[in-house]
Write an enzyme that holds these catalytic residues in place. Sequence first.
Site, short mmCIF file in Angstrom:
data_model
loop_
_atom_site.label_atom_id
_atom_site.label_comp_id
_atom_site.label_asym_id
_atom_site.label_seq_id
_atom_site.Cartn_x
_atom_site.Cartn_y
_atom_site.Cartn_z
N GLU A 108 17.28 -4.32 1.50
CA GLU A 108 16.67 -5.84 0.94
C GLU A 108 15.18 -5.59 1.45
O GLU A 108 14.20 -5.94 1.01
CB GLU A 108 17.13 -6.88 1.50
CG GLU A 108 18.64 -6.85 0.71
CD GLU A 108 19.39 -8.07 1.53
OE1 GLU A 108 19.89 -8.87 0.44
OE2 GLU A 108 19.66 -8.19 2.71
N GLU A 128 27.37 -4.83 2.09
CA GLU A 128 27.82 -6.14 2.82
C GLU A 128 29.31 -6.89 2.41
O GLU A 128 29.75 -7.33 3.18
CB GLU A 128 26.72 -7.50 2.50
CG GLU A 128 25.37 -7.35 3.14
CD GLU A 128 24.19 -6.54 2.48
OE1 GLU A 128 23.06 -6.72 2.69
OE2 GLU A 128 24.70 -5.67 1.54
#
Length: 254
Positions: A108, A128
Amino acid sequence: MSEIEIEREGHVAILWLNRPDRLNAVNEAMTKAMRAALTEIEQDGSLRALVLAGRGRVFCAGMDLAAFAAGERPGLLDPDRFAGFANAQRSKPVIAAVQGAALAGGFEIVLACDMVVAAEGTKFGLPEVKRGLFPAGGGTIRLPRRIPPVLANEMLLTGEPIEASRAHALGLVNRVVPADDLVGTALDLARRIAENAPLAVRSALALARDAGATAEAELWAANDALWRRVDTSDDALEGARAFAEKRAPVWKGR
C-alpha cells in the site's frame, strides 16, 4: 536508531525505512518518524524529488502484527493513513525502490508512490485476508484503479502475491532491474526529474494525482467504516496471534 533515515543527494532525498530486523514492518514509532521526515522534506526547498527505500532484504512487510496485537494502529484512520504516508499530502514526486517483498501495508505504501523501480524477483501482495483483516491502507481503493478489477480481486481475495515481472506487465512498476542496480536506477530517475522546473513538476504531478483520485474521499469513508468493524473482530486478533505463534488461524467469522 531511528526508524526512518534521510540521506541527501543534491536535490534528491533518499528516505529509508529502517527496521530491517523486523522486515521494516510498520509500528507507531515508524509512523511518527515518517510524518516528521515527510514534513522536513516538504519544507526543504532544495529537495525536488524523493526515493523511498528499505534497509535490509525486504522493502516492507506491512503492519507490525505483534504491535497490532498489542493495540497499536499505525495511522490507519488518521488523515495521512497507514505509516503516515499512504495518504499524506505531498507536492514532490516519490519513487519507490523496492526489493525482496512489499506486502500488505508495504504494498500500500508502494501504491501511494508516484513511480516504482523493483529488483528482480520482488514480490508484491496484499495478504491481509489471511490474517483476518483487509487492506485498509488504500489497497482496496487503489489496486482496482491500477489493474483490471478481476485481477485486483484475485490479489485482494486470495492474498497471493505476484512477482516483479508480472507487476511490470500489469503497469504497477516502471522498471525491473538487478538488485545491485535498484537504488541507483531510482536515484537516476529522481535526478532527471529534479533537473526540471520545480513549479512545473509540482503542477503536473498535482493534476495527474487528481485525475486518478476522483471521488476517493467517499471511498476512504467507506474504507474506515469497514475497518472499524474488522479491527475489533475476533478474527483480526486470531490472525495476529496465529502469525506470532506460527500456526494456522482458526476463524470464527466474527
